[in-house]
Design an enzyme around this catalytic site. Structure first.
Site, PDB file in Angstrom:
ATOM      1  N   ILE A 245      34.962  29.756  36.366  1.00 13.24           N
ATOM      2  CA  ILE A 245      35.903  30.219  37.382  1.00 13.24           C
ATOM      3  C   ILE A 245      37.287  29.905  36.818  1.00 13.24           C
ATOM      4  O   ILE A 245      37.683  28.747  36.752  1.00 13.24           O
ATOM      5  CB  ILE A 245      35.694  29.510  38.729  1.00 13.24           C
ATOM      6  N   PRO A 246      38.018  30.920  36.369  1.00 17.89           N
ATOM      7  CA  PRO A 246      39.196  30.686  35.520  1.00 17.89           C
ATOM      8  C   PRO A 246      40.465  30.290  36.260  1.00 17.89           C
ATOM      9  O   PRO A 246      41.469  31.009  36.256  1.00 17.89           O
ATOM     10  CB  PRO A 246      39.359  32.040  34.816  1.00 17.89           C
ATOM     11  N   CYS A 247      40.450  29.114  36.861  1.00 16.71           N
ATOM     12  CA  CYS A 247      41.659  28.631  37.530  1.00 16.71           C
ATOM     13  C   CYS A 247      42.785  28.362  36.529  1.00 16.71           C
ATOM     14  O   CYS A 247      43.954  28.277  36.910  1.00 16.71           O
ATOM     15  CB  CYS A 247      41.362  27.390  38.359  1.00 16.71           C
ATOM     16  N   HIS A 248      42.430  28.269  35.237  1.00 17.20           N
ATOM     17  CA  HIS A 248      43.449  28.060  34.201  1.00 17.20           C
ATOM     18  C   HIS A 248      44.343  29.283  34.034  1.00 17.20           C
ATOM     19  O   HIS A 248      45.404  29.193  33.423  1.00 17.20           O
ATOM     20  CB  HIS A 248      42.782  27.728  32.862  1.00 17.20           C
TER      21      HIS A 248
END
Length: 280
Positions: A245-248
């Site tokens: 889950i690409p919160c970056h």
């Protein structure tokens, strides 16, 4: 992560930190290599092996101007053209293959009672990672520097679950996300503990294409609640699954990368690494 891989990762992280801190001085390859106690040739090799590009080119991908340009692109087309690269492209969007299923109300409220959770520690391009799974999918993924603390955080989240140190097929499939060739990637299923709002925010993160960036405000608008930037930020900060889950990919509206649950330096490395996979 093997001892040598960990050493190389630490050297790359230190090199990126040095380049960022001294960007205005435009340090040469020799200066950066000397700072991490390597010959220029050896430093160039291990960095290129890791990032797929040169240190100089990589710096462009983690620069403020690069981030600002990506945000300009997003304002025009981010969510509408999320899948524009197509399934046959070498810059294939691996997020197409990540599917989220929320835990049942009972599983959510009772701390994982009756859940059997397998977990294992593995290597990644960004340091060691703890991956945990239920029978339905990945429930937790975190970069770790201390195994005991990281495992303790997982058990605290599911205090009533049964834990088994075992790597299963769900975990192996999830770890394949770090491969540079996603043409044979199977669907990765996530089984997450979160509120309806959190799940909605995490799902929205999956629509940010690899190599692109978004802001908290834009995500709030996309989920139909433009005044909820702060709540969106909180939900992003509680993301239980690193990288998948690409919160970056969410940064400040100014173009600054901002904080990251697993370290701002690691966030810089991930953003730059993803850009290098897409734009080269």
């Amino acid at each position: 992560m093997s001892t040598q891989n960990q050493i190389d990762y630490n050297r790359i992280a230190k090199a990126i930190e040095y380049i960022q801190s001294n960007f205005r001085l435009q340090p040469s390859l020799e200066e950066v290599a000397e700072n991490i106690h390597l010959s220029p040739a050896h430093f160039q090799k291990i960095f290129t092996d890791w990032a797929g590009t040169s240190p100089k080119k990589f710096l462009q991908f983690i620069s403020l101007e690069h981030a600002k340009n990506l945000l300009k692109e997003e304002k025009a087309s981010l969510f509408d053209t999320a899948y524009e690269t197509g399934l046959s492209s070498t810059s294939r969007l691996h997020d197409l293959f990540v599917k989220i299923e929320g835990m049942s109300p009972a599983e959510y409220k009772n701390g994982g009672k009756n859940l059997a959770i397998n977990y294992s520690f593995s290597e990644s391009p960004f340091g060691n990672v703890l991956v945990a799974s239920t029978e339905k999918g990945i429930c937790h993924m975190a970069f770790e520097t201390d195994k005991e603390t990281t495992l303790g955080n997982l058990k605290h989240k599911f205090p009533n679950a049964s834990f088994f140190e075992k790597q299963d097929i769900l975990q192996k499939n999830a770890l394949s996300i770090f491969d540079k060739d996603w043409t044979k990637l199977n669907t990765i299923k996530l089984h997450l503990k979160g509120t309806d709002f959190q799940l909605k925010v995490w799902e929205s993160l999956l629509t940010i294409p690899m190599g692109k960036l978004s802001t908290y405000g834009n995500l709030a608008e996309k989920i139909g609640n433009p005044k909820a930037s702060r709540a969106v930020g909180t939900a992003i900060g509680s993301n239980p699954v690193a990288f998948l889950i690409p919160c970056h990919r969410v940064i400040q509206s100014t173009g600054h990368l901002g904080g990251y649950r697993w370290g701002s330096d690691r966030k810089q490395m991930i953003v730059g690494w993803e850009s290098s996979q897409v734009y080269l």
